[in-house]
Design a protein around this motif. Structure first.
Motif, PDB file in Angstrom:
ATOM      1  N   GLU A 124       0.842  -1.202   0.000  1.00 45.35           N
ATOM      2  CA  GLU A 124       0.000   0.000   0.000  1.00 45.35           C
ATOM      3  C   GLU A 124       0.875   1.249   0.000  1.00 45.35           C
ATOM      4  O   GLU A 124       0.610   2.218  -0.730  1.00 45.35           O
ATOM      5  CB  GLU A 124      -0.919   0.007   1.221  1.00 45.35           C
ATOM      6  N   LEU A 128       0.968   4.266  -2.814  1.00 47.69           N
ATOM      7  CA  LEU A 128       0.701   5.663  -2.482  1.00 47.69           C
ATOM      8  C   LEU A 128       1.849   6.568  -2.914  1.00 47.69           C
ATOM      9  O   LEU A 128       1.628   7.651  -3.458  1.00 47.69           O
ATOM     10  CB  LEU A 128       0.460   5.806  -0.974  1.00 47.69           C
ATOM     11  N   GLN A 133      -2.737   2.690  -8.454  1.00 48.03           N
ATOM     12  CA  GLN A 133      -4.001   2.304  -7.815  1.00 48.03           C
ATOM     13  C   GLN A 133      -4.160   0.812  -7.537  1.00 48.03           C
ATOM     14  O   GLN A 133      -5.005   0.417  -6.740  1.00 48.03           O
ATOM     15  CB  GLN A 133      -5.187   2.771  -8.666  1.00 48.03           C
ATOM     16  N   VAL A 148      -6.031   0.890  -4.240  1.00 51.80           N
ATOM     17  CA  VAL A 148      -5.513   1.887  -3.301  1.00 51.80           C
ATOM     18  C   VAL A 148      -5.850   3.279  -3.837  1.00 51.80           C
ATOM     19  O   VAL A 148      -5.433   3.651  -4.920  1.00 51.80           O
ATOM     20  CB  VAL A 148      -3.991   1.757  -3.126  1.00 51.80           C
ATOM     21  N   PRO A 150      -5.788   7.369  -2.716  1.00 50.58           N
ATOM     22  CA  PRO A 150      -5.411   8.396  -1.734  1.00 50.58           C
ATOM     23  C   PRO A 150      -6.643   9.184  -1.291  1.00 50.58           C
ATOM     24  O   PRO A 150      -7.541   9.455  -2.087  1.00 50.58           O
ATOM     25  CB  PRO A 150      -4.450   9.291  -2.513  1.00 50.58           C
ATOM     26  N   GLN A 154      -1.225  11.243   4.015  1.00 45.28           N
ATOM     27  CA  GLN A 154      -0.762   9.856   3.964  1.00 45.28           C
ATOM     28  C   GLN A 154      -1.907   8.868   4.138  1.00 45.28           C
ATOM     29  O   GLN A 154      -1.687   7.655   4.229  1.00 45.28           O
ATOM     30  CB  GLN A 154       0.296   9.614   5.046  1.00 45.28           C
ATOM     31  N   GLN A 155      -3.137   9.386   4.179  1.00 49.89           N
ATOM     32  CA  GLN A 155      -4.298   8.523   4.340  1.00 49.89           C
ATOM     33  C   GLN A 155      -4.724   7.940   2.994  1.00 49.89           C
ATOM     34  O   GLN A 155      -4.493   8.534   1.939  1.00 49.89           O
ATOM     35  CB  GLN A 155      -5.464   9.308   4.952  1.00 49.89           C
ATOM     36  N   SER A 156      -5.356   6.783   3.043  1.00 53.74           N
ATOM     37  CA  SER A 156      -5.825   6.154   1.812  1.00 53.74           C
ATOM     38  C   SER A 156      -7.023   5.265   2.099  1.00 53.74           C
ATOM     39  O   SER A 156      -7.282   4.888   3.243  1.00 53.74           O
ATOM     40  CB  SER A 156      -4.715   5.319   1.178  1.00 53.74           C
ATOM     41  N   GLU A 157      -7.741   4.955   1.054  1.00 55.93           N
ATOM     42  CA  GLU A 157      -8.854   4.018   1.132  1.00 55.93           C
ATOM     43  C   GLU A 157      -8.422   2.769   0.387  1.00 55.93           C
ATOM     44  O   GLU A 157      -8.206   2.797  -0.829  1.00 55.93           O
ATOM     45  CB  GLU A 157     -10.107   4.625   0.501  1.00 55.93           C
TER      46      GLU A 157
END
Length: 249
Positions: A124, A128, A133, A148, A150, A154-157
């Motif tokens: 991950e 990022l 993705q 992945v 953004p 630094q957060q992601s879903e």
């Protein structure tokens, strides 16, 4: 890093979830890819079992993963795959390029290693940092595909799209072929993996819950209830009841 979500469970119902073309309507590229994957699954069965039985280390597992990426998924070892891909001071096991565009990272663990969330965090992170993705986590036997996206900073879903076990006897070879096609060079370049993800997200709880309790849908439900019961239910009561029904209260 955010928590990992997943699309609706992928099981034997996968045949219904993946749009298919049959007979002469199937594109030539798909016929070729499916034939390659079906033959590759048979060819890779023995070496996968052998590595598992001897509890092979990560280095040997990587060799098998390379063969699977080439034999089953159609990636050219020299044009599409970069081992030990440098990612800002770190190294991903594999970077995958299609037409010189970086599209995915692959993280490999030894064949006897259960795939863990900590392993996912590695791939991950690579995705990022490079704006990619698709992330693949595997121990050669089990293959997990992730999306992945953004969110901020630094957060992601991170979404688990599906998992396929090459040695799972309860899963039909046709189902394994369907899933592996999505991860293939053709599946990614032709947008099949994106299409599959979109189709699964469309019927996920994250999508359905807010859709069901929106004013337009509740209005239609209210009208149908009145038609059936002759009772004009209070909109607030209806919304509360629907939220309770779908576990969103």
């Amino acid at each position: 890093m955010s928590d990992v979500t997943s699309v609706p469970h992928v099981s034997s119902e996968i045949a219904k979830a993946i749009p298919k073309t049959v007979g002469n309507s199937m594109p030539k590229w798909e016929q070729t890819a499916r034939a390659r994957i079906q033959g590759g699954l048979k060819k890779m069965l023995k070496p996968t079992l052998m590595l598992k039985e001897k509890d092979a280390g990560e280095a040997d597992t990587r060799h098998l993963v390379t063969d699977i990426l080439f034999e089953l998924l159609g990636y050219d070892k020299y044009e599409n795959l970069t081992a030990e891909f440098s990612v800002k001071g770190d190294f991903a096991d594999y970077g995958i390029r299609i037409e010189k565009q970086l599209v995915a990272f692959v993280e490999v663990k030894r064949i006897s290693q259960k795939l863990l969330i900590s392993h996912l965090r590695q791939v991950e992170s690579y995705a990022l940092k490079e704006g990619v993705q698709w992330a693949i986590l595997t121990n050669a036997q089990v293959w997990q595909a992730y999306h992945v996206m953004p969110v901020k900073g630094q957060q992601s879903e991170v979404t688990l799209i599906f998992e396929v076990d090459l040695l799972e006897e309860s899963v039909k070879p046709a189902t394994k072929t369907d899933l592996l096609l999505l991860l293939s060079k053709e599946g990614i370049s032709k947008g099949k993996l994106s299409e599959f993800l979109a189709a699964r997200i469309a019927v996920s709880p994250k999508t359905l819950k807010p859709t069901i309790v929106c004013d337009e849908v509740l209005g239609a439900i209210r009208k149908e209830i009145k038609r059936r019961t002759k009772h004009n239910v209070d909109p607030k009561d209806l919304k509360a009841a629907v939220r309770k029904l779908i576990g969103d209260d």
